[in-house]
Scaffold this active site. Structure first.
Site, PDB file in Angstrom:
ATOM      1  N   HIS A  61       3.042 -12.659  -5.578  1.00  0.00           N
ATOM      2  CA  HIS A  61       1.923 -12.908  -4.562  1.00  0.00           C
ATOM      3  C   HIS A  61       1.446 -14.087  -4.632  1.00  0.00           C
ATOM      4  O   HIS A  61       0.229 -14.508  -4.635  1.00  0.00           O
ATOM      5  CB  HIS A  61       0.840 -11.689  -5.183  1.00  0.00           C
ATOM      6  CG  HIS A  61       0.063 -11.432  -3.711  1.00  0.00           C
ATOM      7  ND1 HIS A  61      -0.686 -12.195  -2.932  1.00  0.00           N
ATOM      8  CD2 HIS A  61      -0.142 -10.356  -3.160  1.00  0.00           C
ATOM      9  CE1 HIS A  61      -1.186 -11.838  -2.221  1.00  0.00           C
ATOM     10  NE2 HIS A  61      -0.963 -10.368  -2.331  1.00  0.00           N
TER      11      HIS A  61
ATOM     12  N   HIS B 119      -0.992  -2.567  -4.358  1.00  0.00           N
ATOM     13  CA  HIS B 119      -0.405  -3.451  -5.266  1.00  0.00           C
ATOM     14  C   HIS B 119      -0.506  -2.612  -6.544  1.00  0.00           C
ATOM     15  O   HIS B 119      -0.908  -3.190  -7.786  1.00  0.00           O
ATOM     16  CB  HIS B 119      -1.080  -4.561  -5.490  1.00  0.00           C
ATOM     17  CG  HIS B 119      -0.928  -5.631  -4.337  1.00  0.00           C
ATOM     18  ND1 HIS B 119       0.332  -5.393  -3.564  1.00  0.00           N
ATOM     19  CD2 HIS B 119      -1.809  -6.378  -3.640  1.00  0.00           C
ATOM     20  CE1 HIS B 119      -0.035  -6.310  -2.507  1.00  0.00           C
ATOM     21  NE2 HIS B 119      -1.013  -6.880  -2.486  1.00  0.00           N
TER      22      HIS B 119
ATOM     23  N   GLU C 240       5.403 -12.228   0.972  1.00  0.00           N
ATOM     24  CA  GLU C 240       5.823 -11.469  -0.211  1.00  0.00           C
ATOM     25  C   GLU C 240       6.874 -10.743   0.254  1.00  0.00           C
ATOM     26  O   GLU C 240       6.954  -9.883   1.070  1.00  0.00           O
ATOM     27  CB  GLU C 240       4.503 -10.458  -0.387  1.00  0.00           C
ATOM     28  CG  GLU C 240       3.117 -11.020  -0.585  1.00  0.00           C
ATOM     29  CD  GLU C 240       2.068 -10.150  -0.281  1.00  0.00           C
ATOM     30  OE1 GLU C 240       1.937  -9.163  -0.716  1.00  0.00           O
ATOM     31  OE2 GLU C 240       1.342 -10.832   0.417  1.00  0.00           O
TER      32      GLU C 240
ATOM     33  N   ARG D  65       0.729  -1.216  -0.098  1.00  0.00           N
ATOM     34  CA  ARG D  65       0.013   0.111   0.209  1.00  0.00           C
ATOM     35  C   ARG D  65       0.783   1.318  -0.195  1.00  0.00           C
ATOM     36  O   ARG D  65       1.930   1.322   0.445  1.00  0.00           O
ATOM     37  CB  ARG D  65      -0.869   0.128   1.119  1.00  0.00           C
ATOM     38  CG  ARG D  65      -1.987  -1.191   1.108  1.00  0.00           C
ATOM     39  CD  ARG D  65      -2.853  -1.448   2.318  1.00  0.00           C
ATOM     40  NE  ARG D  65      -3.844  -2.424   2.390  1.00  0.00           N
ATOM     41  CZ  ARG D  65      -3.704  -3.364   2.275  1.00  0.00           C
ATOM     42  NH1 ARG D  65      -2.615  -4.168   2.633  1.00  0.00           N
ATOM     43  NH2 ARG D  65      -4.736  -4.418   2.047  1.00  0.00           N
TER      44      ARG D  65
ATOM     45  N   ASP E  76      -1.503 -10.019   8.314  1.00  0.00           N
ATOM     46  CA  ASP E  76      -1.350  -9.162   6.995  1.00  0.00           C
ATOM     47  C   ASP E  76      -0.335  -8.121   7.288  1.00  0.00           C
ATOM     48  O   ASP E  76      -0.794  -6.807   7.351  1.00  0.00           O
ATOM     49  CB  ASP E  76      -2.652  -8.618   6.501  1.00  0.00           C
ATOM     50  CG  ASP E  76      -2.768  -8.088   5.158  1.00  0.00           C
ATOM     51  OD1 ASP E  76      -1.777  -8.364   4.530  1.00  0.00           O
ATOM     52  OD2 ASP E  76      -3.656  -7.811   4.804  1.00  0.00           O
TER      53      ASP E  76
HETATM   54  C1  GLA Z   1      -1.641  -8.271   0.131  1.00  0.00           C
HETATM   55  C2  GLA Z   1      -2.513  -7.264   0.904  1.00  0.00           C
HETATM   56  C3  GLA Z   1      -3.733  -8.103   1.735  1.00  0.00           C
HETATM   57  C4  GLA Z   1      -4.767  -7.979   0.479  1.00  0.00           C
HETATM   58  C5  GLA Z   1      -3.883  -9.159  -0.335  1.00  0.00           C
HETATM   59  C6  GLA Z   1      -4.582  -9.285  -1.658  1.00  0.00           C
HETATM   60  O1  GLA Z   1      -1.155  -9.322   0.836  1.00  0.00           O
HETATM   61  O2  GLA Z   1      -1.468  -6.858   2.163  1.00  0.00           O
HETATM   62  O3  GLA Z   1      -4.297  -6.857   2.542  1.00  0.00           O
HETATM   63  O4  GLA Z   1      -5.225  -6.945  -0.107  1.00  0.00           O
HETATM   64  O5  GLA Z   1      -2.800  -8.384  -0.800  1.00  0.00           O
HETATM   65  O6  GLA Z   1      -6.148  -9.733  -1.318  1.00  0.00           O
END
Ligand code: GLA
Length: 380
Positions: free
Chosen positions: A207, A133, A345, A108, A279
């Site tokens: 990803h 992304h 990631e 982000r 996350d």
């Molecule tokens: C990333 C983001 C998540 C989500 C995924 C896709 O890993 O950090 O919050 O948006 O991608 O769904």
């Protein structure tokens, strides 16, 4: 007579390995087939990379997407360990980045804006008030130029994409190249590079959604994870880093000792609640900045499959498929429900352009962006 039969059998035995060897040498390490037609009428291809151990990785030049990774379990049984789709149409409609190459800036960017040398750049918003992304049409929706760069029997695919100055709001014409190599040590080695003609920001990742028991076999809560990180970058309610580097000590984010993903995922923890699970960006312990080091190791106890992630990047996002809700039907029509995969990631930290204390993601025309990530498979 007896003698000559024995002689023949012996000769055949001696000759067989030579035939096998020469077959292996002539067998193509990379196969190409048409995968489908993109919305603008172009043909996307599927490249199938195979190594001498029978490991197989499929990649399409649509979005630089890794569509499948087939690896053996401890008894030699193969399974596809990636969530995804059987067809190109599935990937065209995809909104969760299955297997995708993500860019120009993965993760982000807060309020969809940042500045370079006092000039403000406004990006496409595709995640509330933020850019996620790469924006509305990220690198995962582009058709990349493909080239077979296999070397010494090891299949390798080079993909190139030129992202135009102003695309999704980012400055500079950026030429991005990603080389995927399948080594004979069961590693998928990914080399990312990029150059620009104007100062810009770059952060590229893959990803892939892993389920080491095999895609579609259930949740990943029993998978045991180790992450070589002593801090995370905590986030606000929009999942934008606050700028703080927070110690993992005594929190559900301490994976320095191998721990099952599910053991603490529902703990009463503010960060876990904000992410609906994991996350988060983990700050990797690096004895050498930009050195290729082990970032994470995941072990699936039932199959014995092990995944190691090595990277030159300073961070890694652990995402536990929190937003999967059963509404996506993937390979074989399987409904993917919550936490049926995890993503690791490798990346620079999210929202770095707005955090001068984070490692820089700035790329100037005089520099060349280059990072490496290795996904290494084995069994235990
Ligand atoms: C990333 C983001 C998540 C989500 C995924 C896709 O890993 O950090 O919050 O948006 O991608 O769904």
């Amino acid at each position: 007579m007896k003698f000559s039969i024995r002689c023949l059998a012996l000769l055949t035995l001696l000759w067989l390995p030579t035939v096998q060897r020469s077959l292996a040498e002539t067998a193509k390490p990379m196969e190409k087939k048409a995968f489908g037609t993109t919305p603008d009428g172009k043909t996307a291809d599927l490249y199938i990379l195979k190594n001498k151990n029978g490991m197989e990785v499929s990649i399409t030049n649509y979005g630089g997407i890794v569509t499948s990774i087939k690896v053996p379990d401890r008894s030699g049984k193969m399974a596809d360990v990636l969530l995804g789709h059987d067809t190109l149409e599935g990937y065209i409609a995809d909104k969760v980045y299955f297997g995708a190459t993500v860019g120009r800036y993965c993760n982000r960017i807060g309020h969809a804006e940042f500045s370079i040398d006092g000039t403000k750049y406004t990006l496409a918003k595709n995640n509330g008030d933020n850019t996620l992304h790469g924006g509305i049409k990220g690198f995962n929706k582009a058709l990349w130029e493909a080239k077979d760069v296999s070397k010494g029997g090891e299949p390798a695919l080079e993909l190139t994409y030129v992202s135009k100055d102003g695309e999704e709001g980012f400055p500079g014409n950026l030429t991005a190249t990603v080389v995927y190599m399948l080594t004979s040590r069961n590693e998928l080695k990914i080399d990312y590079s990029a150059t620009t003609d104007k100062k810009t920001v770059v952060n590229l990742t893959n990803h892939s959604y892993f389920n080491l028991a095999g895609q579609g076999t259930g949740d990943i809560l029993k998978t045991v994870l180790r992450i070589e990180a002593d801090k995370i970058t905590p986030v606000d309610s929009g999942l934008i880093p606050t700028g703080e580097l927070k110690s993992v000590q005594g929190t559900p984010f301490d994976f320095r000792k191998p721990t099952a993903i599910g053991e603490r995922i529902n703990a009463d923890d503010e960060q876990l609640k904000l992410g609906k699970g994991y996350d988060h960006n983990f700050v990797l312990i690096k004895n050498r900045p930009n050195g290729l080091t082990l970032a994470a190791r995941a072990e699936e106890p039932a199959s014995g499959r092990v995944l190691e992630v090595w990277t030159t990047e300073p961070g890694i996002q652990l995402y536990t498929g929190n937003f999967l809700d059963g509404s996506i039907h993937g390979k074989g029509g399987i409904a993917y429900s919550q936490r049926t995969a995890f993503c690791l990631e490798t990346q620079h930290f999210p929202d770095s352009p707005n955090h001068p204390n984070f490692p820089s993601t700035l790329l100037t025309p005089r520099q060349r962006y280059h990072t490496t990530t290795i996904y290494k498979f084995s069994t235990k």
